[in-house]
Design a protein around this motif. Structure first.
Motif, PDB file in Angstrom:
ATOM      1  N   ASN A  41      37.700  14.824   5.279  1.00  0.00           N
ATOM      2  CA  ASN A  41      37.138  15.330   6.528  1.00  0.00           C
ATOM      3  C   ASN A  41      37.707  14.614   7.736  1.00  0.00           C
ATOM      4  O   ASN A  41      38.023  15.222   8.748  1.00  0.00           O
ATOM      5  N   ASN A 162      25.607  19.868  16.441  1.00  0.00           N
ATOM      6  CA  ASN A 162      25.020  20.155  15.127  1.00  0.00           C
ATOM      7  C   ASN A 162      24.233  21.457  15.163  1.00  0.00           C
ATOM      8  O   ASN A 162      24.324  22.269  14.255  1.00  0.00           O
ATOM      9  N   TYR A 166      25.415  24.244  12.540  1.00  0.00           N
ATOM     10  CA  TYR A 166      24.541  24.674  11.455  1.00  0.00           C
ATOM     11  C   TYR A 166      23.639  25.806  11.935  1.00  0.00           C
ATOM     12  O   TYR A 166      22.474  25.885  11.591  1.00  0.00           O
ATOM     13  N   VAL A 202      19.486  12.587   6.050  1.00  0.00           N
ATOM     14  CA  VAL A 202      20.470  13.083   7.025  1.00  0.00           C
ATOM     15  C   VAL A 202      20.879  12.010   8.036  1.00  0.00           C
ATOM     16  O   VAL A 202      21.939  12.116   8.645  1.00  0.00           O
ATOM     17  N   ARG A 208      25.684  14.372   3.819  1.00  0.00           N
ATOM     18  CA  ARG A 208      25.684  15.753   4.283  1.00  0.00           C
ATOM     19  C   ARG A 208      24.827  16.556   3.313  1.00  0.00           C
ATOM     20  O   ARG A 208      24.937  16.373   2.107  1.00  0.00           O
ATOM     21  N   LEU A 214      29.401  23.729   2.535  1.00  0.00           N
ATOM     22  CA  LEU A 214      29.511  22.384   3.122  1.00  0.00           C
ATOM     23  C   LEU A 214      30.892  22.109   3.697  1.00  0.00           C
ATOM     24  O   LEU A 214      31.046  21.539   4.767  1.00  0.00           O
ATOM     25  N   TYR A 215      31.929  22.525   2.938  1.00  0.00           N
ATOM     26  CA  TYR A 215      33.263  22.128   3.366  1.00  0.00           C
ATOM     27  C   TYR A 215      33.910  23.112   4.335  1.00  0.00           C
ATOM     28  O   TYR A 215      35.004  22.880   4.802  1.00  0.00           O
ATOM     29  N   GLY A 219      32.908  18.093   9.424  1.00  0.00           N
ATOM     30  CA  GLY A 219      32.038  16.978   9.750  1.00  0.00           C
ATOM     31  C   GLY A 219      32.195  15.919   8.686  1.00  0.00           C
ATOM     32  O   GLY A 219      32.686  16.204   7.603  1.00  0.00           O
ATOM     33  N   GLY A 221      29.518  13.478   8.271  1.00  0.00           N
ATOM     34  CA  GLY A 221      28.220  12.868   7.997  1.00  0.00           C
ATOM     35  C   GLY A 221      27.940  11.583   8.749  1.00  0.00           C
ATOM     36  O   GLY A 221      27.137  10.767   8.325  1.00  0.00           O
TER      37      GLY A 221
END
Ligand code: ADP
Length: 260
Positions: A41, A162, A166, A202, A208, A214-215, A219, A221
């Motif tokens: 990442n 964020n 998200y 978190v 994460r 997710l990927y 990010g 984390g």
């Protein structure tokens, strides 16, 4: 041109210090939590702005005398450098927590409302898609606090980013400030939400929430770990209220030490 030279030098210095720090971390191997995903990442996150700046600078060199083109390219380069600098702050903060380095915050008086306004404008500039709305309608004209405005700005920007990263199809981010015994700043989104089982994790470095995509969401984390650390260093705290598929609200509470 000399502007190009200066920009390249800044870029080189920023990139160089990041690589140096990363090397030190790896060599000392004190960050036991360094994981493959983190390295992947990080590489991606670093390469993107570096490539963008290089492309913008090259275009600047090639561009004809259209002033508007030049301004736009400079803006892109400057914004990407800011983004890089923000990422470096995150890693530096984690390194400090691990006692790899020591760093002091610089406390001075700042206006929280003006700072949020800046973060919101800059986030709108980065996220100008029609499906993203960032809403901030402060009840106060100014709200003076004592703190490190540079890092507080990163805190606010992280929470907004964020909320967008998200987010759902139609992203709505609401920022609110309240002033009672303490000052609270909440950033509310209507995004994917977070299961209560993960509410504490978190805030841990490199954590994460395991999710299918997710990927695809970039990010590493570190954002919330950094946010929590900075808020704590201001004598404050951060709370999360969220449920899966129901959006999330992060509320930062900081003591009111208004110097006025
Ligand atoms: P990063 O975004 O780089 O992964 P953060 O430390 O900022 O790292 O966040 C940690 C994790 O918490 C994210 O990977 C994500 O799973 C979750 N998260 C953070 N903010 C939100 C949000 N607003 N809505 C849903 N999940 C979130």
């Amino acid at each position: 041109s000399w502007q190009l030279m200066i920009s390249l030098m800044i870029l080189w210095a920023v990139f160089g210090s990041f690589i140096y720090l990363f090397h030190t971390l790896l060599k000392q191997n004190k960050l036991g939590v360094l994981r493959k995903a983190f390295v992947n990442n990080l590489t991606h996150e670093l390469r993107t702005p570096v490539t963008t700046v290089s492309v913008a600078l090259q275009a600047l060199e090639d561009s004809n005398d259209q002033v508007s083109d030049k301004i736009r390219l400079y803006d892109i380069a400057r914004e990407e450098l800011e983004h890089l600098s923000c990422m470096i702050d995150k890693v530096l903060q984690i390194a400090e927590d691990e006692h790899l380095i020591t760093k002091k915050l610089i406390f001075e008086e700042y206006d929280l409302i003006a700072l949020i306004d800046k973060c919101v404008s800059s986030a709108r500039l980065h996220n100008h898609q029609d499906n993203i709305k960032i809403i901030f309608t402060p009840q106060y004209e100014t709200l003076f606090l004592y703190g490190d405005s540079h890092h507080m700005r990163n805190v606010i920007t992280n929470l907004i980013e964020n909320a967008i990263k998200y987010g759902a199809d139609q992203v709505q981010v609401y920022l609110q400030v309240a002033k009672e015994d303490q000052v609270t700043l909440s950033v509310q989104d209507n995004g994917i939400g977070i299961k209560s089982a993960y509410h504490e994790q978190v805030f841990e470095p490199f954590f994460r929430v395991p999710q299918g995509d997710l990927y695809t969401v970039k990010g590493f984390g570190l954002g919330l770990a950094y946010v929590q650390q900075i808020v704590n260093q201001h004598g404050g705290s951060i709370k999360l209220k969220s449920e899966l598929h129901e959006g999330s609200t992060f509320t930062v509470t900081i003591p009111k030490k208004i110097k006025k």
